[in-house]
Design a protein around this motif. Structure first.
Motif, PDB file in Angstrom:
ATOM      1  N   LEU A   3      58.008  36.119  32.438  1.00 27.83           N
ATOM      2  CA  LEU A   3      57.641  37.433  32.974  1.00 27.83           C
ATOM      3  C   LEU A   3      58.719  38.471  32.636  1.00 27.83           C
ATOM      4  N   SER A   4      59.981  38.096  32.771  1.00 26.88           N
ATOM      5  CA  SER A   4      61.045  39.063  32.470  1.00 26.88           C
ATOM      6  C   SER A   4      60.954  39.494  31.004  1.00 26.88           C
ATOM      7  N   ASP A   5      60.652  38.528  30.130  1.00 27.19           N
ATOM      8  CA  ASP A   5      60.586  38.817  28.698  1.00 27.19           C
ATOM      9  C   ASP A   5      59.351  39.659  28.358  1.00 27.19           C
ATOM     10  N   ALA A   6      58.202  39.285  28.930  1.00 27.30           N
ATOM     11  CA  ALA A   6      56.969  40.044  28.661  1.00 27.30           C
ATOM     12  C   ALA A   6      57.089  41.466  29.214  1.00 27.30           C
ATOM     13  N   LEU A   7      57.663  41.582  30.410  1.00 27.44           N
ATOM     14  CA  LEU A   7      57.756  42.909  31.043  1.00 27.44           C
ATOM     15  C   LEU A   7      58.736  43.822  30.320  1.00 27.44           C
ATOM     16  N   SER A   8      59.818  43.248  29.772  1.00 25.59           N
ATOM     17  CA  SER A   8      60.767  44.128  29.071  1.00 25.59           C
ATOM     18  C   SER A   8      60.088  44.744  27.850  1.00 25.59           C
ATOM     19  N   THR A   9      59.256  43.963  27.168  1.00 24.56           N
ATOM     20  CA  THR A   9      58.514  44.495  26.016  1.00 24.56           C
ATOM     21  C   THR A   9      57.452  45.502  26.494  1.00 24.56           C
ATOM     22  N   ALA A  10      56.678  45.108  27.507  1.00 25.90           N
ATOM     23  CA  ALA A  10      55.597  45.973  28.002  1.00 25.90           C
ATOM     24  C   ALA A  10      56.141  47.316  28.494  1.00 25.90           C
ATOM     25  N   CYS A  11      57.231  47.272  29.280  1.00 27.75           N
ATOM     26  CA  CYS A  11      57.793  48.511  29.834  1.00 27.75           C
ATOM     27  C   CYS A  11      58.365  49.391  28.734  1.00 27.75           C
ATOM     28  N   PHE A  12      58.901  48.749  27.691  1.00 25.39           N
ATOM     29  CA  PHE A  12      59.429  49.530  26.567  1.00 25.39           C
ATOM     30  C   PHE A  12      58.303  50.335  25.920  1.00 25.39           C
ATOM     31  N   VAL A  13      57.142  49.695  25.770  1.00 29.79           N
ATOM     32  CA  VAL A  13      56.001  50.369  25.138  1.00 29.79           C
ATOM     33  C   VAL A  13      55.442  51.447  26.062  1.00 29.79           C
ATOM     34  N   LEU A  14      55.359  51.142  27.358  1.00 32.19           N
ATOM     35  CA  LEU A  14      54.733  52.069  28.313  1.00 32.19           C
ATOM     36  C   LEU A  14      55.575  53.307  28.594  1.00 32.19           C
ATOM     37  N   GLY A  15      56.902  53.163  28.510  1.00 33.33           N
ATOM     38  CA  GLY A  15      57.776  54.275  28.881  1.00 33.33           C
ATOM     39  C   GLY A  15      58.102  54.215  30.365  1.00 33.33           C
ATOM     40  N   GLU A  16      58.963  55.188  30.749  1.00 37.36           N
ATOM     41  CA  GLU A  16      59.552  55.177  32.095  1.00 37.36           C
ATOM     42  C   GLU A  16      58.554  55.125  33.252  1.00 37.36           C
ATOM     43  N   LYS A  17      57.596  56.064  33.249  1.00 38.42           N
ATOM     44  CA  LYS A  17      56.743  56.226  34.429  1.00 38.42           C
ATOM     45  C   LYS A  17      55.831  55.011  34.638  1.00 38.42           C
ATOM     46  N   GLU A  18      55.023  54.715  33.633  1.00 40.44           N
ATOM     47  CA  GLU A  18      54.089  53.591  33.773  1.00 40.44           C
ATOM     48  C   GLU A  18      54.826  52.257  33.781  1.00 40.44           C
ATOM     49  N   GLY A  19      55.944  52.193  33.066  1.00 39.42           N
ATOM     50  CA  GLY A  19      56.743  50.966  33.044  1.00 39.42           C
ATOM     51  C   GLY A  19      57.289  50.647  34.436  1.00 39.42           C
ATOM     52  N   MET A  20      57.723  51.691  35.112  1.00 35.36           N
ATOM     53  CA  MET A  20      58.259  51.520  36.479  1.00 35.36           C
ATOM     54  C   MET A  20      57.161  50.971  37.402  1.00 35.36           C
ATOM     55  N   GLU A  21      55.948  51.505  37.275  1.00 35.79           N
ATOM     56  CA  GLU A  21      54.826  51.032  38.109  1.00 35.79           C
ATOM     57  C   GLU A  21      54.534  49.563  37.825  1.00 35.79           C
ATOM     58  N   LEU A  22      54.580  49.207  36.542  1.00 30.05           N
ATOM     59  CA  LEU A  22      54.299  47.813  36.167  1.00 30.05           C
ATOM     60  C   LEU A  22      55.371  46.881  36.744  1.00 30.05           C
ATOM     61  N   ALA A  23      56.641  47.266  36.602  1.00 26.07           N
ATOM     62  CA  ALA A  23      57.740  46.439  37.120  1.00 26.07           C
ATOM     63  C   ALA A  23      57.606  46.285  38.639  1.00 26.07           C
ATOM     64  N   ASP A  24      57.305  47.381  39.326  1.00 24.91           N
ATOM     65  CA  ASP A  24      57.144  47.312  40.788  1.00 24.91           C
ATOM     66  C   ASP A  24      56.000  46.368  41.159  1.00 24.91           C
ATOM     67  N   TYR A  25      54.909  46.419  40.391  1.00 21.48           N
ATOM     68  CA  TYR A  25      53.756  45.552  40.675  1.00 21.48           C
ATOM     69  C   TYR A  25      54.181  44.073  40.656  1.00 21.48           C
ATOM     70  N   TYR A  26      55.077  43.733  39.704  1.00 21.41           N
ATOM     71  CA  TYR A  26      55.507  42.325  39.570  1.00 21.41           C
ATOM     72  C   TYR A  26      56.786  42.023  40.369  1.00 21.41           C
ATOM     73  N   ASP A  27      57.196  42.943  41.259  1.00 20.25           N
ATOM     74  CA  ASP A  27      58.423  42.748  42.050  1.00 20.25           C
ATOM     75  C   ASP A  27      59.635  42.533  41.161  1.00 20.25           C
ATOM     76  N   ALA A  28      59.684  43.237  40.059  1.00 17.44           N
ATOM     77  CA  ALA A  28      60.802  43.078  39.123  1.00 17.44           C
ATOM     78  C   ALA A  28      61.735  44.282  39.217  1.00 17.44           C
ATOM     79  N   ALA A  29      63.026  44.038  39.031  1.00 11.72           N
ATOM     80  CA  ALA A  29      63.987  45.139  38.924  1.00 11.72           C
ATOM     81  C   ALA A  29      63.951  45.628  37.477  1.00 11.72           C
ATOM     82  N   VAL A  30      63.977  46.948  37.287  1.00 16.47           N
ATOM     83  CA  VAL A  30      63.922  47.480  35.915  1.00 16.47           C
ATOM     84  C   VAL A  30      64.949  48.589  35.719  1.00 16.47           C
TER      85      VAL A  30
END
Ligand code: ADP
Ligand code: MG
Length: 346
Positions: A294-321
């Protein structure tokens, strides 16, 4: 490749604030020993610090990573499970999956759905069109930007939603393939943690390229301190995260593999919707959470999504970003604020 590994070795060395030591447990006959090992697998540098009263298991851990790559994940190794699946693309017979790969693919497709395709393990034809492997080797291959028509026609062979996937089997359409490059190192960290459980290891910190596992403790009450790479000066960490027990830290950045054409940087993290390197204004994303994949998939996903949507995605998965943008500005969510400390000179 060699130059990259040498560079990575250097980065790993400066990013870990770990001291070599031997602990003699008071009143206990067995002493705790620290074993340290550095090697290469999955095309990257593996650094291990293991704290145990038992044997040196660093060799076994290298074997776990190598066999994960060779037998299971690598699309470049013809005998791997992923390659065998790719070889059956276009067949109308369902392909049976091993339990291990099935579990990992379930996580991947979950992140793909939640990120609306920003993370997509079918993006392989696009990364091959851009020839990102040549950027890894650092050879002068006179890189060219693909023509828009080439990108368009390649995108007809990508898209996780074109795969029929249910429980432990899948149908892969003609011309499509799986590429787990974005999560291989995180999956390796998950497998290593399972093995450390099995062996009853006291503490460990292991980095598989940009994915790091912290496990247990080296000394009572002492936190693990993991350095986070500064994407524009990889010799000095931009800061550190302090962690207690089992955590997974992954960083995706535009500094690992890239080429520059007319002053513009083209890196290896693709936006699956456009077929071009993600252009979200970021230079790196670091994720800390309770699962390696999850940490690996999310780092790639958040990079593509950018700050705003990436932050929402990380919060959804209870991840620190932590996001570092191309101007060097740092943005993080509240989970990251609790564990991150910025290096003074940054
Ligand atoms: P690294 O390989 O440097 O650790 P990442 O973990 O971010 O970097 O993964 C990048 C790799 O993942 C690329 O080499 C490519 O194979 C693949 N990839 C690129 N873009 C995507 C994406 N949007 N979704 C899934 N995989 C991707
Ligand atoms: Mg990744």
């Amino acid at each position: 490749m060699k130059r990259n590994i040498e560079k990575s070795l250097y980065i790993v060395a400066v990013c870990f604030f770990l001291s070599a030591y031997i602990v003699f447990a008071p009143g206990c006959a067995l002493k705790q020993v620290q074993y340290t090992a550095v090697g290469t697998a999955m095309g990257t540098v593996i650094t291990q610090h293991i704290y145990t009263k038992g044997e040196n298991i660093t060799g076994n851990i290298m074997e776990i990573i190598t066999s994960l790559e060779q037998d299971r994940l690598s699309y470049r190794v013809s005998e791997s499970e992923v390659s065998k699946i790719n070889a059956q693309a276009g067949s109308d017979l369902f392909i049976a999956l091993s339990k291990e790969l099935n579990d990992d693919l379930t996580t991947c497709f979950n992140v793909s759905t939640k990120s609306e395709g920003a993370f997509d393990i079918t993006v392989g034809p696009v990364t091959r069109l851009w020839n990102i492997d040549a950027w890894v080797s650092g050879e002068n291959t006179e890189q060219k930007i693909p023509e828009p028509e080439q990108i368009c026609s390649t995108l007809t062979h990508t898209g996780f939603d074109k795969i029929t996937y249910s429980d432990d089997q899948m149908l892969l359409p003609e011309g499509m393939s799986l590429d787990l490059g974005a999560v291989g190192k995180g999956i390796a960290c998950d497998r290593i943690a399972d093995y450390l459980d099995q062996e009853g290891i006291t503490g460990a910190v292991i980095s598989v390229g940009g994915s790091i596992l912290t496990y247990g403790e080296k000394e009572k009450g002492i936190l693990w301190t993991v350095g986070i790479v500064n994407p524009r000066n990889t010799e000095t960490p931009i800061g550190t995260v302090s962690l207690s027990g089992e955590w997974y830290v992954s960083t995706s950045g535009d500094y690992e593999r890239y080429m520059e054409v007319d002053g513009k940087r083209y890196h290896h993290i693709m936006d699956p919707h456009t077929g071009y390197p993600a252009d979200s204004g970021l230079s790196s994303v670091t994720i800390v959470c309770k699962s390696g994949i999850l940490s690996d998939a999310l780092s790639t996903a958040c990079f593509v999504l950018g700050e705003k949507e990436g932050m929402e995605l990380a919060d959804y998965y209870d991840a620190a970003v932590l996001f570092v943008d191309i101007e060097g500005k740092l943005v993080m969510n509240s989970a990251m604020e609790k564990i991150f400390r910025q290096t003074k000179e940054n």
